[in-house]
Design a protein around this motif. Structure first.
Motif, PDB file in Angstrom:
ATOM      1  N   SER A  54       3.920   5.236  12.444  1.00  0.00           N
ATOM      2  CA  SER A  54       2.726   4.241  13.527  1.00  0.00           C
ATOM      3  C   SER A  54       2.988   5.736  14.839  1.00  0.00           C
ATOM      4  CB  SER A  54       3.485   2.956  13.699  1.00  0.00           C
ATOM      5  OG  SER A  54       4.176   2.938  14.529  1.00  0.00           O
ATOM      6  N   PRO A  82       0.948  -1.019   0.184  1.00  0.00           N
ATOM      7  CA  PRO A  82      -0.095  -0.330   0.028  1.00  0.00           C
ATOM      8  C   PRO A  82       0.915   1.511   0.168  1.00  0.00           C
ATOM      9  CG  PRO A  82       0.306  -0.894   2.257  1.00  0.00           C
ATOM     10  CD  PRO A  82       0.592  -2.021   0.968  1.00  0.00           C
ATOM     11  N   ALA A  83       0.177   2.391  -0.344  1.00  0.00           N
ATOM     12  CA  ALA A  83       0.835   3.333  -0.242  1.00  0.00           C
ATOM     13  C   ALA A  83       1.228   3.929   1.191  1.00  0.00           C
ATOM     14  CB  ALA A  83       0.601   4.553  -0.634  1.00  0.00           C
ATOM     15  N   HIS A  84       2.575   4.480   1.448  1.00  0.00           N
ATOM     16  CA  HIS A  84       2.536   5.349   2.838  1.00  0.00           C
ATOM     17  C   HIS A  84       1.832   5.820   3.292  1.00  0.00           C
ATOM     18  CE1 HIS A  84       5.532   7.010   5.671  1.00  0.00           C
ATOM     19  NE2 HIS A  84       5.666   5.885   5.786  1.00  0.00           N
ATOM     20  N   CYS A  85       1.742   5.640   4.837  1.00  0.00           N
ATOM     21  CA  CYS A  85       0.241   6.191   5.268  1.00  0.00           C
ATOM     22  C   CYS A  85       0.944   7.312   6.730  1.00  0.00           C
ATOM     23  CB  CYS A  85      -0.390   5.640   5.916  1.00  0.00           C
ATOM     24  SG  CYS A  85      -1.014   4.418   4.674  1.00  0.00           S
ATOM     25  N   GLY A  86       2.397   7.242   6.878  1.00  0.00           N
ATOM     26  CA  GLY A  86       2.943   8.374   7.261  1.00  0.00           C
ATOM     27  C   GLY A  86       3.415   7.010   8.747  1.00  0.00           C
ATOM     28  N   VAL A 126      -3.816  -1.990   3.478  1.00  0.00           N
ATOM     29  CA  VAL A 126      -4.984  -0.665   2.685  1.00  0.00           C
ATOM     30  C   VAL A 126      -3.525   0.213   3.509  1.00  0.00           C
ATOM     31  CG1 VAL A 126      -6.533  -1.510   2.249  1.00  0.00           C
ATOM     32  CG2 VAL A 126      -5.799  -1.047   5.201  1.00  0.00           C
ATOM     33  N   GLU A 127      -2.462  -0.128   4.310  1.00  0.00           N
ATOM     34  CA  GLU A 127      -1.539   1.234   4.959  1.00  0.00           C
ATOM     35  C   GLU A 127      -0.148   0.482   5.312  1.00  0.00           C
ATOM     36  OE1 GLU A 127      -3.280   3.362   8.427  1.00  0.00           O
ATOM     37  OE2 GLU A 127      -3.644   1.202   9.520  1.00  0.00           O
ATOM     38  N   LYS A 128       0.339   1.329   5.693  1.00  0.00           N
ATOM     39  CA  LYS A 128       1.940   1.290   5.616  1.00  0.00           C
ATOM     40  C   LYS A 128       2.035   2.400   6.607  1.00  0.00           C
ATOM     41  CE  LYS A 128       5.624   1.738   2.229  1.00  0.00           C
ATOM     42  NZ  LYS A 128       5.761   0.831   1.616  1.00  0.00           N
ATOM     43  N   LEU A 129       3.030   1.896   7.717  1.00  0.00           N
ATOM     44  CA  LEU A 129       3.276   2.937   8.932  1.00  0.00           C
ATOM     45  C   LEU A 129       4.528   2.849   9.561  1.00  0.00           C
ATOM     46  CD1 LEU A 129      -0.121   2.995  11.209  1.00  0.00           C
ATOM     47  CD2 LEU A 129       0.520   4.723   9.375  1.00  0.00           C
TER      48      LEU A 129
END
Length: 184
Positions: free
Chosen positions: A38, A32-36, A82-85
């Motif tokens: 954690s 998934p796209a990098h989300c920030g 769906v997310e990457k932190l």
């Protein structure tokens, strides 16, 4: 998620069976796209923190550890479909806190219990390595996908005792048919 079994009561065969049956999520296939960030950190002693406070529930730590991935740039992320932190890791994301040994010399097998309850047998697939650092040797066990466990000091002393008791050319230990030299 069930609590991990009592390590003291397991044989090496039990450990191998449990490790083979432990199906992890396919984090290597999730992109998934990098989300920030954690806002999580794994301390050198294996304690997991969120926003500066320790995560005290072992089941939560175990759940997060199963979605941990090492990136090609050396960083660490928690990843889902769906997310990457990002997650900060001070040394290694896991700590090997117990060791069980069966057999001697070339016939030995060494299994480790990690601070997350995961079981890993040292082998060609899960090698031991020893990194020399300013404060002495730091032993590591490869867990999976570039993730390692720092071997806790008391467990390292058990390894060193086995290594020095052997009659190999240099100090080291055997496990699952592979020799691991004690020096870096």
């Amino acid at each position: 998620m069930a609590p991990p079994p009592d390590f003291d009561t397991l044989t090496i065969a039990d450990i191998a069976r449990l490790a083979d049956g432990d199906r992890l999520p396919p984090v290597e296939r999730w992109n998934p796209a990098h989300c920030g960030d954690s806002e999580m950190r794994i301390a050198r002693d294996g304690t997991w923190y969120h926003q500066g406070a320790p995560i005290t529930r072992p089941a939560m730590v175990r759940a997060f550890s199963r979605i941990l991935r090492r990136e090609s740039d050396g960083g660490y992320v928690l990843v889902t479909p769906v997310e990457k932190l990002d997650i900060a890791v001070e040394d290694a994301p896991f700590v090997a806190v117990e060791m069980k040994a069966e057999g001697e010399g070339r016939d030995a097998t060494l299994a480790f219990r990690l601070n997350t309850g995961e079981l890993v047998t040292a082998s060609a697939t899960h090698p031991l390595r020893f990194a020399e650092q300013a404060d002495g040797p730091h032993p590591y066990l490869h867990v999976r996908g570039g993730l390692e466990a720092l071997i806790a000091r008391p467990v390292y002393y058990e390894l060193a005792e086995r290594a020095l008791a052997g009659d190999d050319a240099g100090p080291g230990v055997w496990s699952a048919g592979t020799f691991f030299a004690l020096q870096a």
